[in-house]
Design an enzyme around this catalytic site. Structure first.
Site, PDB file in Angstrom:
ATOM      1  N   GLY A   1       0.831  -1.197   0.000  1.00 52.87           N
ATOM      2  CA  GLY A   1       0.000   0.000   0.000  1.00 52.87           C
ATOM      3  C   GLY A   1       0.867   1.248   0.000  1.00 52.87           C
TER       4      GLY A   1
ATOM      5  N   GLY B   1       1.224   4.447   4.004  1.00 57.25           N
ATOM      6  CA  GLY B   1       2.315   3.592   3.551  1.00 57.25           C
ATOM      7  C   GLY B   1       3.520   4.372   3.082  1.00 57.25           C
TER       8      GLY B   1
ATOM      9  N   GLU C   1     -13.889   4.364   4.989  1.00 59.12           N
ATOM     10  CA  GLU C   1     -13.792   3.121   5.756  1.00 59.12           C
ATOM     11  C   GLU C   1     -14.971   2.896   6.708  1.00 59.12           C
ATOM     12  OE1 GLU C   1      -9.368   1.734   6.531  1.00 59.12           O
ATOM     13  OE2 GLU C   1      -9.703   3.717   7.386  1.00 59.12           O
TER      14      GLU C   1
ATOM     15  N   LYS D   1      -7.216   3.100  20.077  1.00 58.24           N
ATOM     16  CA  LYS D   1      -7.198   3.810  18.793  1.00 58.24           C
ATOM     17  C   LYS D   1      -8.523   3.594  18.058  1.00 58.24           C
ATOM     18  CE  LYS D   1      -5.831   5.838  14.975  1.00 58.24           C
ATOM     19  NZ  LYS D   1      -4.840   5.259  14.055  1.00 58.24           N
TER      20      LYS D   1
END
Length: 311
Positions: free
Chosen positions: A7, A12, A271, A188
């Site tokens: 990624g 990344g 997401e 998180k």
């Protein structure tokens, strides 16, 4: 150690680039379109932690091309996970890769990866950074700092965890080897579900979270619902830890926002299924209600695959 970053989005490229900057042997596995962009424009990081630019980058676009890898760092969005897992399986099998370190938000991906490549191979980890890619594919790091945390999820991972801490000690980021990485991942997850959900639903930056008592109360409600899910999964947070998540939520500059909100504004996929949908699946598993998360999920679901259009 030979490291492959799967990624090359903002996450990344940032952490892979920082490892290259520190002299580590890092290569990237990306899609062909992204490979062409990296080849043309190079890898560049614009950041308060220092600018870095690299041109001589090793890039792979097919799993069969990859050779001699010790560690895979998985830095893809949650909605790409199912597509990437077979590729990671191939890379692990043909290269003898010892470990995979995913930096995804959420929790669901750990079980999926463990089932695919083995429990002993999947480390725990995550990254904290506010960054995006500009039109040239270069990283624009807008928060003041970045954090890379990792730790063991299996007894066979102790040695590699210590080695990785030493190996990456010169990388320009806050590097933390956590003794209880699963709890840190949950903290998180709790934070990002609230932060990304609220900023994206508002379609406003973080400063507006506290500008209204009702909005801040909604954000805190998400934190409490997520904390309940963590407890159902055996992760117990103290009152101080819960309070700390709330403080983090309002600690950013007023104009800062979540990666999900940035993607939503650009008309990119978000997401929501990986984060909020994952929370709903956990709630169903434990037969509990999470009404605020369910509401955010319903509001954001139409944006899952990018800017919605009437067909």
């Amino acid at each position: 150690m030979n490291i492959l970053v799967v990624g090359a989005g903002a996450l990344g490229v940032y952490f892979g680039g920082r490892m290259l900057e520190a002299g580590q042997n890092v290569s990237f596995f990306v899609r062909e379109k992204r490979a062409a962009q990296l080849t043309k424009e190079g890898l560049k990081i614009n950041s308060p932690e220092g600018t870095f630019e690299g041109r001589d980058i090793t890039i792979f676009t097919s799993p069969e091309e990859v050779r001699n890898i010790d560690l895979v760092i998985l830095a893809v969005k949650g909605y790409h996970l199912d597509e990437v897992i077979p590729q990671v399986q191939t890379i692990v099998q043909q290269t003898g890769t010892s470990f995979v370190l995913p930096l995804l938000n959420g929790i669901e991906h750990i079980d999926k990866l463990q089932q695919a490549i083995g429990k002993e191979k999947v480390l725990g980890g995550f990254a904290s950074i506010i960054a995006t890619l500009n039109e040239l594919g270069h990283v624009e790091h807008t928060s003041g700092s970045s954090t890379f945390k990792f730790g063991i999820l299996h007894e066979q991972q102790t040695e590699i965890s210590v080695q990785l801490e030493v190996l990456l000690s010169q990388v320009k980021t806050k590097l933390v080897r956590e003794e209880n990485i699963l709890k840190s991942m949950w903290k998180k997850y709790i934070f990002i579900t609230a932060f990304s959900g609220i900023t994206s639903a508002m379609q406003l930056p973080s400063g507006f979270i506290v500008s209204s008592d009702a909005t801040f109360a909604t954000a805190k409600r998400v934190i409490l619902e997520m904390t309940m899910l963590a407890e159902q999964e055996g992760i117990i947070l103290t009152d101080q830890e819960i309070e700390s998540v709330g403080k983090t939520l309002i600690s950013f500059k007023k104009e800062a926002t979540s990666s999900m909100h940035q993607d939503l504004r650009k008309g990119l996929p978000i997401e929501v299924e990986h984060l909020h949908g994952g929370a709903l699946r956990l709630a169903a598993k434990h037969q509990v209600e999470v009404p605020v998360i369910e509401t955010l999920y319903g509001i954001l679901k139409p944006y899952e695959n990018g800017r919605p259009t009437m067909s």
